[in-house]
Scaffold this active site. Structure first.
Site, PDB file in Angstrom:
ATOM      1  N   LYS A  14      39.627  53.747  36.868  1.00 47.98           N
ATOM      2  CA  LYS A  14      40.643  52.830  37.421  1.00 47.98           C
ATOM      3  C   LYS A  14      42.051  53.392  37.179  1.00 47.98           C
ATOM      4  CE  LYS A  14      37.393  49.102  36.964  1.00 47.98           C
ATOM      5  NZ  LYS A  14      37.147  47.675  36.782  1.00 47.98           N
ATOM      6  N   GLU A  98      38.560  45.252  43.366  1.00 46.99           N
ATOM      7  CA  GLU A  98      39.986  45.253  43.018  1.00 46.99           C
ATOM      8  C   GLU A  98      40.846  45.660  44.203  1.00 46.99           C
ATOM      9  OE1 GLU A  98      39.584  47.588  39.444  1.00 46.99           O
ATOM     10  OE2 GLU A  98      38.541  45.912  38.501  1.00 46.99           O
ATOM     11  N   GLU A 168      28.456  45.084  42.706  1.00 45.71           N
ATOM     12  CA  GLU A 168      29.266  44.695  41.556  1.00 45.71           C
ATOM     13  C   GLU A 168      29.724  43.250  41.710  1.00 45.71           C
ATOM     14  OE1 GLU A 168      31.234  48.318  39.639  1.00 45.71           O
ATOM     15  OE2 GLU A 168      32.446  47.867  41.379  1.00 45.71           O
ATOM     16  N   GLY A 174      34.582  43.616  34.137  1.00 49.15           N
ATOM     17  CA  GLY A 174      35.572  43.536  33.067  1.00 49.15           C
ATOM     18  C   GLY A 174      35.533  42.242  32.263  1.00 49.15           C
ATOM     19  N   SER A 207      30.394  45.128  33.688  1.00 48.51           N
ATOM     20  CA  SER A 207      30.135  45.014  32.248  1.00 48.51           C
ATOM     21  C   SER A 207      28.856  45.721  31.806  1.00 48.51           C
ATOM     22  CB  SER A 207      30.134  43.537  31.819  1.00 48.51           C
ATOM     23  OG  SER A 207      31.412  42.966  32.040  1.00 48.51           O
TER      24      SER A 207
HETATM   25  P1  PGA Z   1      33.444  47.162  34.110  1.00 46.66           P
HETATM   26  O1  PGA Z   1      33.945  47.601  35.582  1.00 46.66           O
HETATM   27  O2  PGA Z   1      32.316  48.074  33.737  1.00 46.66           O
HETATM   28  O3  PGA Z   1      34.657  47.325  33.234  1.00 46.66           O
HETATM   29  O4  PGA Z   1      33.001  45.744  34.222  1.00 46.66           O
HETATM   30  C1  PGA Z   1      33.043  48.016  36.558  1.00 46.66           C
HETATM   31  C2  PGA Z   1      33.789  48.404  37.806  1.00 46.66           C
HETATM   32  O5  PGA Z   1      34.795  47.774  38.138  1.00 46.66           O
HETATM   33  O6  PGA Z   1      33.377  49.344  38.518  1.00 46.66           O
END
Ligand code: PGA
Length: 244
Positions: A14, A98, A168, A174, A207
């Site tokens: 990210k 996102e 996802e 997150g 996560s």
């Molecule tokens: P995360 O993010 O593992 O921090 O939950 C996954 C992602 O956004 O690809």
């Protein structure tokens, strides 16, 4: 007979880290990975991708986190597939929640799918992310949402060998609220029915940790992970090892 699918683990860094910090991560984590018969891809910010690629000493590949909607041209601020190919980068992440769901960005289903198709038609491979929000899940709209996100892709893609789907759930990203293996497996099996080819890999993201990776990868329709937070630390090594 079930299609053999090569497992895939992506690390989505990210918009994090200075270049020095990312290079440290290459030394302490990425270059420590040892594997074969897996695809492992890390995705730093675009500005860092060349030095990161040069610092990687093993078979880990790199991915962009986004790509522009056209080739070379008068598109200020955009990065075209030609720029990416020129630097021998093969992968791009598209459709991350996102980028879909952040109000100031709000990429539409068509826009994302069109960028994916342009990239694929020009020889790049795409990690195409889909997923429902908590409100959509509670309203039992998950399947409809996933179908809507996938449809413009399914309608246009011809070469599916260049596509990996990442499921996802937005509520799991997150948050520490990982989907249960049963829930993820059920959704993955449903996604698979929407795809034209059994050999397409479907990753789970949201996560993923070193503690839940083994049980998740044990599900027949989970072919790997897209990892955010845990890809920024040593845990990523354990996650990759769980997929061997
Ligand atoms: P995360 O993010 O593992 O921090 O939950 C996954 C992602 O956004 O690809």
């Amino acid at each position: 007979m079930q299609a053999q699918r090569k497992r895939f683990i992506g690390g989505n860094w990210k918009s994090n880290n200075t270049l020095a910090k990312s290079l440290e991560l290459v030394d302490s984590v990425v270059n420590k990975l040892e594997f074969d018969n897996l695809d492992v891809v890390v995705s730093p910010v675009s500005l860092h991708i060349v030095p990161i690629q040069q610092a990687i000493k093993n078979n880990v590949q790199v991915a962009l986190q986004n790509i522009g909607h056209k080739g070379f041209g008068a598109f200020t601020g955009e990065l075209s597939f030609e720029h990416v190919k020129d630097l021998k980068i093969n992968w791009v992440i598209l459709g991350h929640s996102e980028r879909r769901r952040t109000p100031e960005i709000s990429e539409s289903e068509e826009f994302i799918a069109n960028k994916a198709v342009l990239a694929i038609n020009n020889g790049l491979s795409v990690i195409f992310c889909i997923g429902e929000t908590i409100q959509e899940m509670e309203a039992k709209e998950t399947q409809a949402v996933l179908e809507k996100q996938l449809k413009p892709l399914v309608d246009q893609v011809k070469d599916w060998s260049k596509v990996v789907i990442a499921y996802e759930p937005v509520w799991a990203i997150g948050t520490g609220k990982t989907a249960t293996p049963e829930y993820a497996e059920e959704i993955h099996a449903n996604i698979r029915k929407l795809l034209p080819d059994q050999s397409i890999r479907i990753l789970y993201g949201g996560s993923v940790t070193k503690d839940n990776a083994a049980v998740l990868i044990g599900q027949p329709n989970i072919d790997g992970f897209l990892v955010g937070g845990a890809s920024l630390k040593e845990d990523f090594i354990h996650i990759v090892n769980a997929c061997k």
